[in-house]
Write a protein that holds these residues in place. Structure first.
Motif, PDB file in Angstrom:
ATOM      1  N   LEU A   1       0.803  -1.219   0.000  1.00 19.44           N
ATOM      2  CA  LEU A   1       0.000   0.000   0.000  1.00 19.44           C
ATOM      3  C   LEU A   1       0.832   1.264   0.000  1.00 19.44           C
ATOM      4  N   ALA A   2       2.163   1.153   0.197  1.00 22.06           N
ATOM      5  CA  ALA A   2       2.990   2.333   0.435  1.00 22.06           C
ATOM      6  C   ALA A   2       2.994   3.291  -0.737  1.00 22.06           C
ATOM      7  N   ALA A   3       2.764   2.782  -1.968  1.00 27.09           N
ATOM      8  CA  ALA A   3       2.806   3.659  -3.131  1.00 27.09           C
ATOM      9  C   ALA A   3       1.514   4.427  -3.334  1.00 27.09           C
ATOM     10  N   ASN A   4       0.484   4.159  -2.519  1.00 27.58           N
ATOM     11  CA  ASN A   4      -0.805   4.800  -2.713  1.00 27.58           C
ATOM     12  C   ASN A   4      -0.991   5.956  -1.745  1.00 27.58           C
ATOM     13  N   ALA A   5      -1.664   6.996  -2.191  1.00 27.50           N
ATOM     14  CA  ALA A   5      -1.944   8.137  -1.314  1.00 27.50           C
ATOM     15  C   ALA A   5      -2.964   7.731  -0.262  1.00 27.50           C
TER      16      ALA A   5
ATOM     17  N   GLY B   1       2.571   8.779   0.701  1.00 29.22           N
ATOM     18  CA  GLY B   1       2.045   9.268  -0.572  1.00 29.22           C
ATOM     19  C   GLY B   1       1.208  10.511  -0.468  1.00 29.22           C
ATOM     20  N   GLY B   2       1.067  11.108   0.731  1.00 34.95           N
ATOM     21  CA  GLY B   2       0.285  12.330   0.876  1.00 34.95           C
ATOM     22  C   GLY B   2      -1.182  12.046   1.139  1.00 34.95           C
ATOM     23  N   HIS B   3      -1.860  13.020   1.760  1.00 31.29           N
ATOM     24  CA  HIS B   3      -3.289  12.883   2.052  1.00 31.29           C
ATOM     25  C   HIS B   3      -4.123  12.939   0.769  1.00 31.29           C
ATOM     26  N   LEU B   4      -5.308  12.334   0.826  1.00 30.37           N
ATOM     27  CA  LEU B   4      -6.259  12.485  -0.274  1.00 30.37           C
ATOM     28  C   LEU B   4      -6.633  13.962  -0.406  1.00 30.37           C
TER      29      LEU B   4
END
Length: 419
Positions: free
Chosen positions: A18-22, A224-227
Motif C-alpha cells: 500500500l505504500a505507493a498509494n496516497a 504518498g500524501g493525504h487524499l
C-alpha cells in the motif's frame, strides 16, 4: 511492554504493497494510560469462578482485577475520504493484578478496527492544521492472568486438580471478549506527511458489561500524501442580454474619434482607433482565456530527498504562477536512479522526493495541498543511462507539470477579429 510479533508482522506485510498509494496511514507507536478501575468488581468476580476458575478463586475466596497502567500499540489505516479513515489497531497493557492473598501479572491484548471520522466531513474542508475527529469501532480483548508465586492447589478445578503444584508464571485464568470503542481526538498536521495525534477513548466490554477508559498520543505518518478534497466549481451564469435603445442620428454629424459613431450619439468619445465599439460608441468587452503550462525540474543527491538551495528559486516561481492562476494544479512526479538496495527502497525514495517538493510549495509558499498531487515511479522511467554517473545524476529528479487557465475581460480590438 511486549508487542505481539504476529501483529507487527501483519502491519509490515500489509503496509508494503500500500505504500505507493496516497492516503495510507501508519501510527508506529501509540502510548497511552489505560484506566480500568471502574471494572474492578466485575473482574474480581470473573477471575475466581465459573469456567475461568483455574487456581485463583474458590479455594482462596478472593478475586483478581487489573490495575491501571501503560498502553502501547500501533495502527495501520487508509483514508476513505480526505477527512475520514479506517484503522486497524493492536495494543497491549501489562500491569499487576490486585488481589488480597496473592501476587499476579495481568496482560490485556486488544485488536480492533476503528473509523476516525473528521468533523470536516460535515463542516467542509479548511486549511487549518488542527483536524478534530470522532472515533468509533469494535474488536476483541484478551485478558490473561499469571501467578507470580508458586503454591499447591487445595481444591479440584478444571485446570488444576487438588494437590497440583502451580509454578510461578503459570497462566491461571483468561477471558476473550468483544469490545466497542468510542472516542474524541484531534490530529495536528506538522506537514503533509506527519501529524501528531491525541485522543480520549471509552471502551465497553460487551460480554461482561463493564467500561474501561484510555488516553493516548502518538505520531501518524502518511504515505504518498493525504487524499485531496474535491473543490466545487460554481456554475457559470450567462450575462443578461442588453436592452436595445433607440438611436437617433443627426445628418452630417461629425465623428471626431473615427469609431464609426457620430459625436451626437457617441457615449464614449475619444475611443482609440483600433478598438471595436457598439452602436453607442463604447468599447466592446470580450473574455479571453490565458492558459498556463509550466514545467519544474529538481535534481537530488544520491540517496537523498532534501531539496538543494539552488532549486528553491525555481520552486518559488512555480508558487508565484499558481497564485496568479488560482485554478491551476500541479502533478509532482518523483524518480530515482538504480543504485538503491531494492526496487521497493527506490520506490519509497522517489515518493519522498515528490512529497518534499509538495511540502515546500505548501508550507513555505502557501499553496493549498489539494492543488498538488504526488506520485513516485522508482527507477522505472529513466531519462539517461543508469550505467554512468552522469546518467544516474539526471535520473535522481522530480519533474512537475503545472497547468491551469484564467479568464480576463478586455476591450476588443480589430486585430482580434478573424475574417
Amino acid at each position: 511492554m511486549k508487542l505481539n510479533k504476529i501483529a507487527l508482522a501483519l502491519f509490515a506485510v500489509t503496509a508494503a504493497p500500500l505504500a505507493a498509494n496516497a492516503g495510507v496511514t501508519i501510527s508506529p507507536l501509540l502510548l497511552g494510560y489505560h484506566y480500568s478501575e471502574g471494572a474492578d468488581e466485575d473482574q474480581s468476580d470473573l477471575f475466581k469462578s465459573g469456567n475461568n476458575t483455574a487456581a485463583i478463586g474458590a479455594e482462596r475466596n478472593d478475586g483478581v482485577y487489573k490495575e491501571n497502567g501503560l498502553y502501547t500499540g500501533a495502527a495501520l489505516g487508509i483514508e476513505i475520504t480526505p477527512s475520514t479513515q479506517f484503522q486497524v489497531e493492536y495494543g497491549v497493557s501489562n500491569t499487576d493484578g490486585q488481589s488480597d492473598n496473592a501476587n499476579f501479572d495481568v496482560e490485556q491484548q486488544m485488536l480492533s478496527g476503528n473509523f476516525l471520522i473528521g468533523t470536516e466531513q460535515f463542516t467542509g474542508y479548511t486549511d487549518s492544521k488542527l483536524k478534530p475527529y470522532v472515533l468509533i469501532g469494535a474488536g476483541q480483548s484478551k485478558i490473561k492472568v499469571e501467578n507470580q508465586d508458586a503454591y499447591v492447589s487445595n481444591r479440584t478445578t478444571e485446570a488444576f486438580p487438588a494437590g497440583s503444584n502451580i509454578k510461578a508464571g503459570s497462566e491461571v485464568s483468561q477471558s476473550t471478549d468483544t469490545i466497542g470503542n468510542l472516542g474524541l481526538g484531534a490530529m495536528y498536521r506538522i506537514n503533509d506527511a506527519l501529524s501528531l495525534r491525541g485522543e480520549a477513548r471509552a471502551i465497553h466490554n460487551f460480554d461482561n458489561n463493564w467500561w474501561e477508559g484510555m488516553a493516548l498520543a502518538g505520531l501518524e505518518v502518511v504515505l504518498g500524501g493525504h487524499l485531496s478534497p474535491v473543490v466545487a466549481v460554481p456554475p457559470m451564469v450567462e450575462p443578461a442580454a442588453p436592452v436595445d435603445t433607440p438611436i437617433y442620428v443627426v445628418e452630417n454629424d461629425v465623428d471626431s474619434d473615427g469609431d464609426g459613431v457620430p459625436d451626437s450619439i457617441d457615449a464614449c468619445p475619444g475611443t482609440p482607433m483600433n478598438v471595436v465599439v457598439d452602436e453607442r460608441g463604447c468599447p466592446l468587452q470580450v473574455d479571453i482565456t490565458d492558459e498556463l503550462k509550466m514545467e519544474l525540474r529538481v535534481f537530488f543527491d544520491n540517496d537523498k530527498s532534501a531539496i538543494k538551495n539552488q532549486y528553491q528559486p525555481e520552486i518559488a516561481k512555480v508558487a508565484e504562477k499558481m497564485r496568479e492562476y488560482p485554478n491551476s494544479i500541479a502533478r509532482v512526479e518523483g524518480h530515482a536512479s538504480k543504485t538503491g538496495p531494492s526496487a521497493r527502497y527506490n520506490q519509497r525514495l522517489s515518493e519522498a522526493r515528490a512529497v518534499a517538493v509538495k511540502s515546500m510549495l505548501t508550507n513555505e509558499f502557501g499553496i493549498a495541498p489539494n492543488r498538488l498531487s504526488t506520485v513516485g515511479y522508482g527507477y522505472d522511467r529513466p531519462i539517461a543511462d543508469n550505467n554512468t554517473e552522469e546518467g544516474r545524476a539526471m535520473n535522481r529528479r522530480v519533474y512537475a507539470i503545472i497547468t491551469g487557465d484564467k479568464t480576463m475581460t478586455v476591450e476588443q480590438t480589430k486585430d482580434m477579429i478573424v475574417e
